[in-house]
Scaffold this active site. Sequence first.
Site, PDB file in Angstrom:
ATOM      1  N   TRP A 101      -5.851  41.601 -21.817  1.00 19.16           N
ATOM      2  CA  TRP A 101      -5.652  40.827 -20.581  1.00 19.16           C
ATOM      3  C   TRP A 101      -5.119  41.711 -19.471  1.00 19.16           C
ATOM      4  O   TRP A 101      -5.507  41.569 -18.314  1.00 19.16           O
ATOM      5  CB  TRP A 101      -4.754  39.625 -20.833  1.00 19.16           C
ATOM      6  CG  TRP A 101      -5.341  38.649 -21.813  1.00 19.16           C
ATOM      7  CD1 TRP A 101      -4.815  38.262 -23.005  1.00 19.16           C
ATOM      8  CD2 TRP A 101      -6.591  37.949 -21.691  1.00 19.16           C
ATOM      9  NE1 TRP A 101      -5.648  37.373 -23.638  1.00 19.16           N
ATOM     10  CE2 TRP A 101      -6.752  37.167 -22.856  1.00 19.16           C
ATOM     11  CE3 TRP A 101      -7.593  37.923 -20.725  1.00 19.16           C
ATOM     12  CZ2 TRP A 101      -7.867  36.353 -23.069  1.00 19.16           C
ATOM     13  CZ3 TRP A 101      -8.714  37.109 -20.935  1.00 19.16           C
ATOM     14  CH2 TRP A 101      -8.836  36.334 -22.100  1.00 19.16           C
ATOM     15  N   ASP A 171       1.967  38.198 -15.877  1.00 19.61           N
ATOM     16  CA  ASP A 171       1.098  37.210 -16.511  1.00 19.61           C
ATOM     17  C   ASP A 171       1.860  36.694 -17.736  1.00 19.61           C
ATOM     18  O   ASP A 171       2.019  37.395 -18.724  1.00 19.61           O
ATOM     19  CB  ASP A 171      -0.223  37.870 -16.936  1.00 19.61           C
ATOM     20  CG  ASP A 171      -1.131  36.929 -17.717  1.00 19.61           C
ATOM     21  OD1 ASP A 171      -0.738  35.773 -17.986  1.00 19.61           O
ATOM     22  OD2 ASP A 171      -2.253  37.354 -18.075  1.00 19.61           O
ATOM     23  N   LYS A 195      -2.268  27.805 -23.097  1.00 22.49           N
ATOM     24  CA  LYS A 195      -1.648  28.461 -24.240  1.00 22.49           C
ATOM     25  C   LYS A 195      -0.431  27.676 -24.732  1.00 22.49           C
ATOM     26  O   LYS A 195      -0.260  27.463 -25.903  1.00 22.49           O
ATOM     27  CB  LYS A 195      -1.240  29.894 -23.897  1.00 22.49           C
ATOM     28  CG  LYS A 195      -2.386  30.754 -23.341  1.00 22.49           C
ATOM     29  CD  LYS A 195      -3.443  31.068 -24.397  1.00 22.49           C
ATOM     30  CE  LYS A 195      -4.799  31.457 -23.814  1.00 22.49           C
ATOM     31  NZ  LYS A 195      -4.825  32.701 -23.095  1.00 22.49           N
TER      32      LYS A 195
HETATM   33  C1  LIG Z   1      -5.746  33.504 -22.338  1.00 22.03           C
HETATM   34  C2  LIG Z   1      -5.130  34.477 -21.451  1.00 22.03           C
HETATM   35  C3  LIG Z   1      -5.710  34.824 -20.212  1.00 22.03           C
HETATM   36  C4  LIG Z   1      -7.044  34.292 -19.744  1.00 22.03           C
HETATM   37  O1  LIG Z   1      -7.010  32.947 -19.492  1.00 22.03           O
HETATM   38  P1  LIG Z   1      -8.243  32.153 -18.877  1.00 22.03           P
HETATM   39  O2  LIG Z   1      -7.575  30.925 -18.345  1.00 22.03           O
HETATM   40  O3  LIG Z   1      -9.187  31.893 -19.984  1.00 22.03           O
HETATM   41  O4  LIG Z   1      -8.839  32.974 -17.800  1.00 22.03           O
HETATM   42  C5  LIG Z   1      -5.035  35.719 -19.429  1.00 22.03           C
HETATM   43  N1  LIG Z   1      -3.861  36.256 -19.801  1.00 22.03           N
HETATM   44  C6  LIG Z   1      -3.285  35.941 -20.970  1.00 22.03           C
HETATM   45  C7  LIG Z   1      -1.976  36.565 -21.330  1.00 22.03           C
HETATM   46  C8  LIG Z   1      -3.894  35.048 -21.827  1.00 22.03           C
HETATM   47  O5  LIG Z   1      -3.313  34.749 -23.003  1.00 22.03           O
END
Ligand SMILES: *Cc1c(COP(=O)(O)O)cnc(C)c1O
Length: 360
Positions: A101, A171, A195
């Site tokens: 990511w 993030d 998540k």
């Molecule tokens: C799942 C995830 C993403 C991507 O998420 P999307 O909503 O599918 O674009 C980005 N960063 C992290 C840390 C993630 O776990």
Amino acid sequence: MSRVYNFSAGPAVLPEEVLKEAADEMLDYKGCGMSVMEMSHRSKVYDEIIKDAEADLRKLLNIPDNYKVLFIQGGASLVFASVPMNLMKNKKAGYILTGQWAKKAFAEAKIYGEAVELASSADKTFSYIPDCSDLPITDDMDYVYICENNTIYGTKFWKLPDTKGKILVSDMSSCFLSEPVDVTKYGMIYAGVQKNVGPAGVQIVIIREDLIRDDVLPCTPTMMKFKTHADNDSLYNTPPCYGIYICGKVFKWLLKNGGLSAMKELNEKKAKILYDFLDESKLFKGTVRKEDRSLMNVPFVTGNEELDAKFVKEATAAGFVNLKGHRSVGGMRASIYNAMPVEGVEKLVEFMKKFEAENA
Ligand SMILES: *Cc1c(COP(=O)(O)O)cnc(C)c1O
């Protein structure tokens, strides 16, 4: 009805209580004769839902008044682009690469400016967090970027990098609301909610007000300017209404259950059950350096691909689902977010012990 123990990395398990409440309100939300899915986002009823959600989130994270909370759409992957578009004044930023990511966010930033790799743990398949005490940060960098909890590899920044005065962008998708956070240490925090918080389709952005600017990169679409959403209280256009409503319910569930300190305690307890077992097992092994282990995502292997596959298959049949590791690392991964009960982890470990005995 039979619910499984769902160890999916995302979309992931949600509190059963929240799902039941949503089911009860499906046809008639609080006497208004319609579902939240069917109502105008400009209605008084919905306004209360979104305002309540923001207020409860502010309470949970103790968000200072000089930070805006934005509910936006597009996936965390879209924010990979919004970050450089909105924050790259000097067109330069530093990225710490701790997994897929972070790498994707880094690649995206390169489209819009100069993105510099400050540190990386790619040399050991991202199984650790690199030393971030003296990074090659230069004065002209607009921000330092991290992926705080690495969903795929199961590592977590337990100590934030020294950003040498630059703002930190994080993030937090897979550790959001899993523990208390000092928001003032960040310029911006964001998370895709699927998540740990709610249904896919909602991104939460928490951003310091002075970083919200009009003079963003000229190519920035209106919908990707943080200012657009900040000026309109996340109601510039139709927001992901139903998703925000569920997030709001999860916020209330968290508050009712003692807030984020209580959640952290519970998450530590669950993770300890699993890691303690992995440390003593002769068959299963954790893949992450101990001091960098995530409380949310726990990858492990047997060291034998066939045995891994057998384990996943038998676990699934026994009601422990979505334990297959990410396609890029293989093995297994148990995601044990807020809504995974302690009992789910205890039973998984019992099952692993039985599997180990049978396959010794
Ligand atoms: C799942 C995830 C993403 C991507 O998420 P999307 O909503 O599918 O674009 C980005 N960063 C992290 C840390 C993630 O776990």
